[in-house]
Design a protein around this motif. Structure first.
Motif, PDB file in Angstrom:
ATOM      1  N   HIS A   1       0.837  -1.201   0.000  1.00 38.19           N
ATOM      2  CA  HIS A   1       0.000   0.000   0.000  1.00 38.19           C
ATOM      3  C   HIS A   1       0.866   1.243   0.000  1.00 38.19           C
ATOM      4  O   HIS A   1       2.065   1.182   0.274  1.00 38.19           O
ATOM      5  CB  HIS A   1      -0.912   0.028   1.232  1.00 38.19           C
ATOM      6  CG  HIS A   1      -1.942  -1.043   1.229  1.00 38.19           C
ATOM      7  ND1 HIS A   1      -3.180  -0.892   0.654  1.00 38.19           N
ATOM      8  CD2 HIS A   1      -1.923  -2.301   1.728  1.00 38.19           C
ATOM      9  CE1 HIS A   1      -3.872  -1.997   0.804  1.00 38.19           C
ATOM     10  NE2 HIS A   1      -3.134  -2.875   1.450  1.00 38.19           N
ATOM     11  N   GLU A   2       0.242   2.390  -0.289  1.00 34.36           N
ATOM     12  CA  GLU A   2       0.912   3.684  -0.157  1.00 34.36           C
ATOM     13  C   GLU A   2      -0.126   4.778   0.063  1.00 34.36           C
ATOM     14  O   GLU A   2      -1.297   4.621  -0.299  1.00 34.36           O
ATOM     15  CB  GLU A   2       1.763   4.013  -1.381  1.00 34.36           C
ATOM     16  CG  GLU A   2       0.983   4.354  -2.620  1.00 34.36           C
ATOM     17  CD  GLU A   2       1.870   4.794  -3.783  1.00 34.36           C
ATOM     18  OE1 GLU A   2       1.284   5.251  -4.777  1.00 34.36           O
ATOM     19  OE2 GLU A   2       3.087   4.692  -3.711  1.00 34.36           O
ATOM     20  N   LEU A   3       0.317   5.857   0.674  1.00 35.50           N
ATOM     21  CA  LEU A   3      -0.538   7.035   0.831  1.00 35.50           C
ATOM     22  C   LEU A   3      -0.443   7.865  -0.428  1.00 35.50           C
ATOM     23  O   LEU A   3       0.616   7.971  -1.027  1.00 35.50           O
ATOM     24  CB  LEU A   3      -0.046   7.910   1.984  1.00 35.50           C
ATOM     25  CG  LEU A   3      -0.350   7.489   3.395  1.00 35.50           C
ATOM     26  CD1 LEU A   3       0.247   8.494   4.378  1.00 35.50           C
ATOM     27  CD2 LEU A   3      -1.831   7.371   3.628  1.00 35.50           C
ATOM     28  N   SER A   4      -1.548   8.446  -0.801  1.00 32.42           N
ATOM     29  CA  SER A   4      -1.537   9.359  -1.939  1.00 32.42           C
ATOM     30  C   SER A   4      -2.684  10.349  -1.768  1.00 32.42           C
ATOM     31  O   SER A   4      -3.680  10.045  -1.124  1.00 32.42           O
ATOM     32  CB  SER A   4      -1.686   8.604  -3.258  1.00 32.42           C
ATOM     33  OG  SER A   4      -2.911   7.928  -3.309  1.00 32.42           O
ATOM     34  N   PRO A   5      -2.522  11.527  -2.327  1.00 31.98           N
ATOM     35  CA  PRO A   5      -3.593  12.515  -2.217  1.00 31.98           C
ATOM     36  C   PRO A   5      -4.810  12.089  -3.034  1.00 31.98           C
ATOM     37  O   PRO A   5      -4.674  11.489  -4.102  1.00 31.98           O
ATOM     38  CB  PRO A   5      -2.981  13.789  -2.775  1.00 31.98           C
ATOM     39  CG  PRO A   5      -1.804  13.361  -3.555  1.00 31.98           C
ATOM     40  CD  PRO A   5      -1.378  12.020  -3.056  1.00 31.98           C
ATOM     41  N   THR A   6      -5.970  12.377  -2.502  1.00 30.10           N
ATOM     42  CA  THR A   6      -7.213  12.117  -3.227  1.00 30.10           C
ATOM     43  C   THR A   6      -8.082  13.365  -3.174  1.00 30.10           C
ATOM     44  O   THR A   6      -7.981  14.171  -2.253  1.00 30.10           O
ATOM     45  CB  THR A   6      -7.999  10.938  -2.621  1.00 30.10           C
ATOM     46  OG1 THR A   6      -8.294  11.237  -1.273  1.00 30.10           O
ATOM     47  CG2 THR A   6      -7.229   9.642  -2.702  1.00 30.10           C
ATOM     48  N   LYS A   7      -8.918  13.488  -4.151  1.00 29.08           N
ATOM     49  CA  LYS A   7      -9.817  14.629  -4.204  1.00 29.08           C
ATOM     50  C   LYS A   7     -10.980  14.402  -3.243  1.00 29.08           C
ATOM     51  O   LYS A   7     -11.568  13.332  -3.196  1.00 29.08           O
ATOM     52  CB  LYS A   7     -10.354  14.807  -5.635  1.00 29.08           C
ATOM     53  CG  LYS A   7     -11.208  16.017  -5.799  1.00 29.08           C
ATOM     54  CD  LYS A   7     -11.618  16.219  -7.246  1.00 29.08           C
ATOM     55  CE  LYS A   7     -12.454  17.469  -7.355  1.00 29.08           C
ATOM     56  NZ  LYS A   7     -12.819  17.777  -8.719  1.00 29.08           N
ATOM     57  N   ILE A   8     -11.300  15.435  -2.485  1.00 27.52           N
ATOM     58  CA  ILE A   8     -12.429  15.374  -1.557  1.00 27.52           C
ATOM     59  C   ILE A   8     -13.669  15.828  -2.301  1.00 27.52           C
ATOM     60  O   ILE A   8     -13.696  16.894  -2.905  1.00 27.52           O
ATOM     61  CB  ILE A   8     -12.192  16.272  -0.338  1.00 27.52           C
ATOM     62  CG1 ILE A   8     -10.984  15.789   0.442  1.00 27.52           C
ATOM     63  CG2 ILE A   8     -13.427  16.314   0.550  1.00 27.52           C
ATOM     64  CD1 ILE A   8     -10.612  16.688   1.606  1.00 27.52           C
ATOM     65  N   THR A   9     -14.710  15.013  -2.246  1.00 28.21           N
ATOM     66  CA  THR A   9     -15.970  15.398  -2.869  1.00 28.21           C
ATOM     67  C   THR A   9     -16.747  16.283  -1.910  1.00 28.21           C
ATOM     68  O   THR A   9     -16.442  16.367  -0.722  1.00 28.21           O
ATOM     69  CB  THR A   9     -16.805  14.157  -3.234  1.00 28.21           C
ATOM     70  OG1 THR A   9     -17.066  13.420  -2.045  1.00 28.21           O
ATOM     71  CG2 THR A   9     -16.081  13.281  -4.237  1.00 28.21           C
ATOM     72  N   ASP A  10     -17.763  16.956  -2.413  1.00 26.59           N
ATOM     73  CA  ASP A  10     -18.536  17.909  -1.618  1.00 26.59           C
ATOM     74  C   ASP A  10     -19.050  17.310  -0.320  1.00 26.59           C
ATOM     75  O   ASP A  10     -18.989  17.926   0.730  1.00 26.59           O
ATOM     76  CB  ASP A  10     -19.711  18.458  -2.414  1.00 26.59           C
ATOM     77  CG  ASP A  10     -19.256  19.378  -3.534  1.00 26.59           C
ATOM     78  OD1 ASP A  10     -18.135  19.909  -3.458  1.00 26.59           O
ATOM     79  OD2 ASP A  10     -20.025  19.555  -4.494  1.00 26.59           O
ATOM     80  N   HIS A  11     -19.549  16.082  -0.362  1.00 29.49           N
ATOM     81  CA  HIS A  11     -20.120  15.500   0.845  1.00 29.49           C
ATOM     82  C   HIS A  11     -19.063  15.034   1.840  1.00 29.49           C
ATOM     83  O   HIS A  11     -19.369  14.744   2.977  1.00 29.49           O
ATOM     84  CB  HIS A  11     -21.085  14.348   0.499  1.00 29.49           C
ATOM     85  CG  HIS A  11     -20.404  13.138  -0.055  1.00 29.49           C
ATOM     86  ND1 HIS A  11     -20.040  13.034  -1.377  1.00 29.49           N
ATOM     87  CD2 HIS A  11     -20.017  11.983   0.534  1.00 29.49           C
ATOM     88  CE1 HIS A  11     -19.466  11.869  -1.576  1.00 29.49           C
ATOM     89  NE2 HIS A  11     -19.446  11.205  -0.440  1.00 29.49           N
ATOM     90  N   GLU A  12     -17.782  14.996   1.445  1.00 31.13           N
ATOM     91  CA  GLU A  12     -16.704  14.586   2.349  1.00 31.13           C
ATOM     92  C   GLU A  12     -16.008  15.776   2.992  1.00 31.13           C
ATOM     93  O   GLU A  12     -15.241  15.595   3.926  1.00 31.13           O
ATOM     94  CB  GLU A  12     -15.667  13.756   1.601  1.00 31.13           C
ATOM     95  CG  GLU A  12     -16.183  12.424   1.120  1.00 31.13           C
ATOM     96  CD  GLU A  12     -15.166  11.676   0.293  1.00 31.13           C
ATOM     97  OE1 GLU A  12     -14.303  12.347  -0.324  1.00 31.13           O
ATOM     98  OE2 GLU A  12     -15.229  10.454   0.243  1.00 31.13           O
TER      99      GLU A  12
END
Length: 70
Positions: A57-68
């Motif tokens: 596994h690895e950490l990576s940036p993800t886009k936050i959606t409006d409901h998050e």
């Protein structure tokens, strides 16, 4: 969703590793493993990824959606 500290601890235990074993295999200090498993809020992402890579596994940036958004 499991948080990072719980995920690492569970993976470590499921593979039969001690914190010391994990630190040696990942090439990070034992103190870092302890802080990671205790949920320290500020850790170096490159070192976290060294640990996670042992479990595929690895950490990576993800886009936050409006409901998050918080």
């Amino acid at each position: 969703m499991t948080n990072l500290s719980d995920f690492v601890k569970q993976k470590r235990k499921s593979t039969g590793l001690t914190q010391e074993d994990l630190s040696l295999k990942a090439g990070v200090g034992l103190r870092f493993i302890r802080e990671l498993e205790q949920g320290k809020p500020t850790l170096r992402m490159d070192k976290v990824n060294q640990v996670l890579s042992l479990f595929g596994h690895e950490l990576s940036p993800t886009k936050i959606t409006d409901h998050e958004e918080r």
